[in-house]
Design a protein around this motif. Structure first.
Motif, PDB file in Angstrom:
ATOM      1  N   VAL A  34       0.859  -1.174   0.000  1.00 56.11           N
ATOM      2  CA  VAL A  34       0.000   0.000   0.000  1.00 56.11           C
ATOM      3  C   VAL A  34       0.900   1.230   0.000  1.00 56.11           C
ATOM      4  O   VAL A  34       1.993   1.197   0.568  1.00 56.11           O
ATOM      5  N   VAL A  35       0.465   2.297  -0.652  1.00 53.53           N
ATOM      6  CA  VAL A  35       1.225   3.547  -0.684  1.00 53.53           C
ATOM      7  C   VAL A  35       0.535   4.541   0.246  1.00 53.53           C
ATOM      8  O   VAL A  35      -0.664   4.790   0.126  1.00 53.53           O
ATOM      9  N   LEU A  36       1.309   5.099   1.171  1.00 55.70           N
ATOM     10  CA  LEU A  36       0.802   6.080   2.128  1.00 55.70           C
ATOM     11  C   LEU A  36       1.600   7.363   1.988  1.00 55.70           C
ATOM     12  O   LEU A  36       2.775   7.344   1.628  1.00 55.70           O
ATOM     13  N   ARG A  37       0.970   8.479   2.299  1.00 55.93           N
ATOM     14  CA  ARG A  37       1.630   9.782   2.229  1.00 55.93           C
ATOM     15  C   ARG A  37       2.034  10.199   3.635  1.00 55.93           C
ATOM     16  O   ARG A  37       1.226  10.188   4.560  1.00 55.93           O
ATOM     17  N   ASP A  38       3.303  10.588   3.807  1.00 53.65           N
ATOM     18  CA  ASP A  38       3.784  11.012   5.114  1.00 53.65           C
ATOM     19  C   ASP A  38       3.434  12.477   5.391  1.00 53.65           C
ATOM     20  O   ASP A  38       2.782  13.138   4.582  1.00 53.65           O
ATOM     21  N   GLU A  39       3.880  12.982   6.539  1.00 50.94           N
ATOM     22  CA  GLU A  39       3.570  14.353   6.961  1.00 50.94           C
ATOM     23  C   GLU A  39       4.110  15.397   5.996  1.00 50.94           C
ATOM     24  O   GLU A  39       3.612  16.513   5.929  1.00 50.94           O
ATOM     25  N   GLY A  67       4.193  15.032   2.734  1.00 45.28           N
ATOM     26  CA  GLY A  67       3.565  14.870   1.425  1.00 45.28           C
ATOM     27  C   GLY A  67       4.267  13.874   0.512  1.00 45.28           C
ATOM     28  O   GLY A  67       3.923  13.755  -0.661  1.00 45.28           O
ATOM     29  N   LYS A  68       5.222  13.153   1.048  1.00 51.86           N
ATOM     30  CA  LYS A  68       5.983  12.179   0.265  1.00 51.86           C
ATOM     31  C   LYS A  68       5.264  10.823   0.294  1.00 51.86           C
ATOM     32  O   LYS A  68       4.855  10.349   1.350  1.00 51.86           O
ATOM     33  N   ASP A  69       5.107  10.191  -0.886  1.00 53.02           N
ATOM     34  CA  ASP A  69       4.496   8.871  -0.972  1.00 53.02           C
ATOM     35  C   ASP A  69       5.518   7.812  -0.604  1.00 53.02           C
ATOM     36  O   ASP A  69       6.644   7.818  -1.106  1.00 53.02           O
ATOM     37  N   ILE A  70       5.119   6.897   0.290  1.00 53.18           N
ATOM     38  CA  ILE A  70       5.995   5.814   0.728  1.00 53.18           C
ATOM     39  C   ILE A  70       5.242   4.499   0.560  1.00 53.18           C
ATOM     40  O   ILE A  70       4.093   4.378   0.993  1.00 53.18           O
ATOM     41  N   GLU A  71       5.908   3.518  -0.059  1.00 60.52           N
ATOM     42  CA  GLU A  71       5.281   2.210  -0.249  1.00 60.52           C
ATOM     43  C   GLU A  71       5.575   1.326   0.964  1.00 60.52           C
ATOM     44  O   GLU A  71       6.704   1.263   1.447  1.00 60.52           O
ATOM     45  N   PHE A  72       4.532   0.651   1.436  1.00 60.06           N
ATOM     46  CA  PHE A  72       4.635  -0.243   2.584  1.00 60.06           C
ATOM     47  C   PHE A  72       4.231  -1.646   2.177  1.00 60.06           C
ATOM     48  O   PHE A  72       3.277  -1.821   1.416  1.00 60.06           O
ATOM     49  N   ASN A  73       4.945  -2.642   2.690  1.00 62.92           N
ATOM     50  CA  ASN A  73       4.534  -4.030   2.543  1.00 62.92           C
ATOM     51  C   ASN A  73       3.470  -4.321   3.588  1.00 62.92           C
ATOM     52  O   ASN A  73       3.607  -3.904   4.746  1.00 62.92           O
ATOM     53  N   ILE A  74       2.435  -5.029   3.191  1.00 65.11           N
ATOM     54  CA  ILE A  74       1.425  -5.470   4.147  1.00 65.11           C
ATOM     55  C   ILE A  74       1.891  -6.797   4.722  1.00 65.11           C
ATOM     56  O   ILE A  74       2.042  -7.779   3.989  1.00 65.11           O
ATOM     57  N   ILE A  75       2.137  -6.812   6.015  1.00 69.59           N
ATOM     58  CA  ILE A  75       2.605  -8.023   6.684  1.00 69.59           C
ATOM     59  C   ILE A  75       1.434  -8.973   6.912  1.00 69.59           C
ATOM     60  O   ILE A  75       1.519 -10.158   6.634  1.00 69.59           O
ATOM     61  N   THR A  76       0.338  -8.434   7.422  1.00 68.66           N
ATOM     62  CA  THR A  76      -0.849  -9.252   7.663  1.00 68.66           C
ATOM     63  C   THR A  76      -2.069  -8.364   7.815  1.00 68.66           C
ATOM     64  O   THR A  76      -1.946  -7.156   8.029  1.00 68.66           O
ATOM     65  N   LYS A  77      -3.229  -8.969   7.684  1.00 67.92           N
ATOM     66  CA  LYS A  77      -4.502  -8.298   7.923  1.00 67.92           C
ATOM     67  C   LYS A  77      -5.172  -9.020   9.076  1.00 67.92           C
ATOM     68  O   LYS A  77      -5.170 -10.249   9.130  1.00 67.92           O
ATOM     69  N   LEU A  78      -5.717  -8.265  10.019  1.00 69.67           N
ATOM     70  CA  LEU A  78      -6.368  -8.832  11.190  1.00 69.67           C
ATOM     71  C   LEU A  78      -7.823  -8.392  11.239  1.00 69.67           C
ATOM     72  O   LEU A  78      -8.125  -7.224  10.993  1.00 69.67           O
ATOM     73  N   ASP A  79      -8.710  -9.304  11.561  1.00 70.76           N
ATOM     74  CA  ASP A  79     -10.117  -8.996  11.807  1.00 70.76           C
ATOM     75  C   ASP A  79     -10.367  -9.203  13.292  1.00 70.76           C
ATOM     76  O   ASP A  79     -10.276 -10.332  13.794  1.00 70.76           O
ATOM     77  N   ILE A  80     -10.660  -8.101  13.990  1.00 69.44           N
ATOM     78  CA  ILE A  80     -10.843  -8.148  15.442  1.00 69.44           C
ATOM     79  C   ILE A  80     -12.107  -7.373  15.807  1.00 69.44           C
ATOM     80  O   ILE A  80     -12.220  -6.176  15.497  1.00 69.44           O
ATOM     81  N   LYS A  81     -13.043  -8.036  16.471  1.00 68.41           N
ATOM     82  CA  LYS A  81     -14.261  -7.388  16.968  1.00 68.41           C
ATOM     83  C   LYS A  81     -14.932  -6.523  15.904  1.00 68.41           C
ATOM     84  O   LYS A  81     -15.164  -5.332  16.098  1.00 68.41           O
ATOM     85  N   ASP A  82     -15.244  -7.096  14.771  1.00 69.92           N
ATOM     86  CA  ASP A  82     -15.934  -6.408  13.671  1.00 69.92           C
ATOM     87  C   ASP A  82     -15.140  -5.252  13.060  1.00 69.92           C
ATOM     88  O   ASP A  82     -15.697  -4.414  12.369  1.00 69.92           O
ATOM     89  N   ASN A  83     -13.855  -5.169  13.336  1.00 73.23           N
ATOM     90  CA  ASN A  83     -12.983  -4.159  12.733  1.00 73.23           C
ATOM     91  C   ASN A  83     -11.862  -4.861  11.978  1.00 73.23           C
ATOM     92  O   ASN A  83     -11.489  -5.988  12.304  1.00 73.23           O
TER      93      ASN A  83
END
Length: 87
Positions: A8-13, A15-31
């Motif tokens: 996923v690409v996120l923008r830092d404070e 304004g720079k775009d930084i690509e992140f690896n997704i390590i895992t996705k968690l489903d916890i209490k309907d979130n």
């Protein structure tokens, strides 16, 4: 969020775009949460983000401000990581 996404690409404070690896996705209490780390930086820390919806129903990533919620996600990640390392 797409369960098959691996980054996923996120923008830092600044304004720079930084690509992140997704390590895992968690489903916890309907979130839903994802654990990410910078793709091109050598860091040992991961970042936990909550998957929420905007007014149009699109996924948005939010920092976890609530300490109890953050602790819950951190604990779930640690348990998952401990289970994975037992193989």
């Amino acid at each position: 969020m797409d369960n098959n996404a691996d980054s996923v690409v996120l923008r830092d404070e600044e304004g720079k775009d930084i690509e992140f690896n997704i390590i895992t996705k968690l489903d916890i209490k309907d979130n839903e949460y994802i654990i990410v780390c910078p793709k091109y930086e050598n860091v040992d820390e991961a970042i936990a983000l909550k998957i929420d919806k905007d007014s149009e129903g699109k996924d948005i990533l939010m920092t976890i401000e609530d300490e109890e919620e953050f602790d819950m996600v951190s604990e779930a990640y640690e348990i998952l990581f401990a289970e994975d390392s037992s193989y």
